[in-house]
Design a protein around this motif. Structure first.
Motif, PDB file in Angstrom:
ATOM      1  N   PHE A 155      26.100  46.730  34.109  1.00 29.03           N
ATOM      2  CA  PHE A 155      27.189  47.226  34.943  1.00 29.03           C
ATOM      3  C   PHE A 155      27.479  48.668  34.537  1.00 29.03           C
ATOM      4  N   THR A 156      27.379  49.592  35.479  1.00 29.11           N
ATOM      5  CA  THR A 156      27.658  51.000  35.194  1.00 29.11           C
ATOM      6  C   THR A 156      29.113  51.348  35.455  1.00 29.11           C
ATOM      7  N   LYS A 157      29.809  50.480  36.186  1.00 30.25           N
ATOM      8  CA  LYS A 157      31.236  50.705  36.450  1.00 30.25           C
ATOM      9  C   LYS A 157      31.934  49.368  36.557  1.00 30.25           C
ATOM     10  N   CYS A 158      33.090  49.282  35.919  1.00 29.54           N
ATOM     11  CA  CYS A 158      33.874  48.049  35.981  1.00 29.54           C
ATOM     12  C   CYS A 158      35.347  48.415  35.887  1.00 29.54           C
ATOM     13  N   ASN A 159      35.988  48.532  37.024  1.00 27.91           N
ATOM     14  CA  ASN A 159      37.387  48.941  37.099  1.00 27.91           C
ATOM     15  C   ASN A 159      38.235  47.860  37.760  1.00 27.91           C
ATOM     16  N   ALA A 160      39.517  47.886  37.489  1.00 27.41           N
ATOM     17  CA  ALA A 160      40.448  46.954  38.119  1.00 27.41           C
ATOM     18  C   ALA A 160      41.756  47.677  38.376  1.00 27.41           C
ATOM     19  N   GLY A 161      42.461  47.269  39.434  1.00 26.71           N
ATOM     20  CA  GLY A 161      43.692  47.969  39.781  1.00 26.71           C
ATOM     21  C   GLY A 161      44.728  47.065  40.418  1.00 26.71           C
TER      22      GLY A 161
END
Length: 276
Positions: A155-161
């Motif tokens: 995974f190169t990006k793992c964001n949450a909001g």
């Protein structure tokens, strides 16, 4: 407020626009012309120090299909084809850049009353797959944004909001950089009659234990003139004034000073956008 939670990119967007949109220290000129047949041509030039960059963008609209073709200073050809509403709530986007044969990408966006989903995949043998989703309402929404490299299996990006919206305020909290960065933003409408608003953004890096704090405000002097100002904890203070001197044509003057190094010259930017 619109219906549904929107896409993940809209979490915290109001605060970001207030704090960063239209601020610049370069000199930019944009001219847009359009025809009754739905063809619009935009020519833009930007002076960054001693460097001058230019591009020409042609947009063609035919029913629900929009085609954008842009050529830049380095002879790169960017093409984006957008199909709006091929099915209810759906948008399809196909983009590629010439001469980069690995730049092709297909993106699908779907908006629902209680969800917003966006997915894209590169048109290569080992593509990067992006997927973001938001569930909730136009008041409270929770979402995530992921990128997966099929070549490395990582995974190169793992964001949450998380976002909360009311009639006059929007607050958001996002976890970025695979959990290393925590960002909180706040946007509040003080007076809708004069488009007066305040906003703030706080970012904390867990790896460096550093905080970045930015606060800003905007106010409409009259229906055609907007002023904005911001300052951060690094001592950088910026301000701009934007005036619509004729319909759809804007002139923006912005400046930035380093309050911790007053001896340094202020940076001044100028942007002129003409739409005859």
């Amino acid at each position: 407020m619109g219906k549904g939670p929107g896409l993940y990119t809209e979490i915290g967007k109001k605060a970001r626009d207030l704090l960063y949109k239209d601020y610049q220290t370069d000199h930019k000129f944009t001219l847009t012309t359009s025809s009754p047949t739905g063809v619009a041509i935009t020519s833009a030039g930007t002076k960054k120090g001693e460097l001058f960059l230019a591009d020409v963008n042609t947009q063609l609209k035919n029913k629900n299909v929009t085609t954008d073709i842009k050529v830049d200073t380095y002879s790169n050809l960017y093409t984006t084809i957008t199909v709006d509403q091929p099915a209810p709530g759906l948008k399809a986007i196909f983009s590629f850049r010439v001469p980069d044969q690995r730049s092709g990408k297909v993106e699908l966006q779907y908006l629902h009353e209680y969800a917003g989903i966006s997915s894209s995949i590169g048109l290569t043998a080992n593509p990067i797959v992006n997927l973001s989703g938001v569930i909730g309402t136009n008041v409270l929404a929770l979402g995530t944004d992921l990128s997966f490299d099929t070549k490395t299996g990582n995974f190169t990006k793992c964001n949450a909001g998380l976002s909360f919206s009311n009639v006059d305020l929007i607050a958001s909290l996002t976890l970025n950089e695979k959990g290393d960065s925590l960002n909180a933003s706040y946007y509040h409408i003080v007076n809708p009659m004069t488009n007066t608003a305040v906003g703030a953004e706080v970012t904390h890096s867990f790896s460096t234990n550093e905080n970045t704090i930015t606060i800003g405000t905007q106010h409409a002097l009259d229906p055609l003139t907007m002023v904005k100002a911001r300052v951060n904890n690094a001592g950088k203070a910026s301000a701009l004034i934007q005036h619509e001197w004729r319909p759809r044509s804007l002139i923006t003057i912005s400046g930035e000073v380093d309050t911790k190094s007053i001896d340094k010259s202020a940076k001044v930017g100028l942007a002129l956008a003409l739409k005859p």
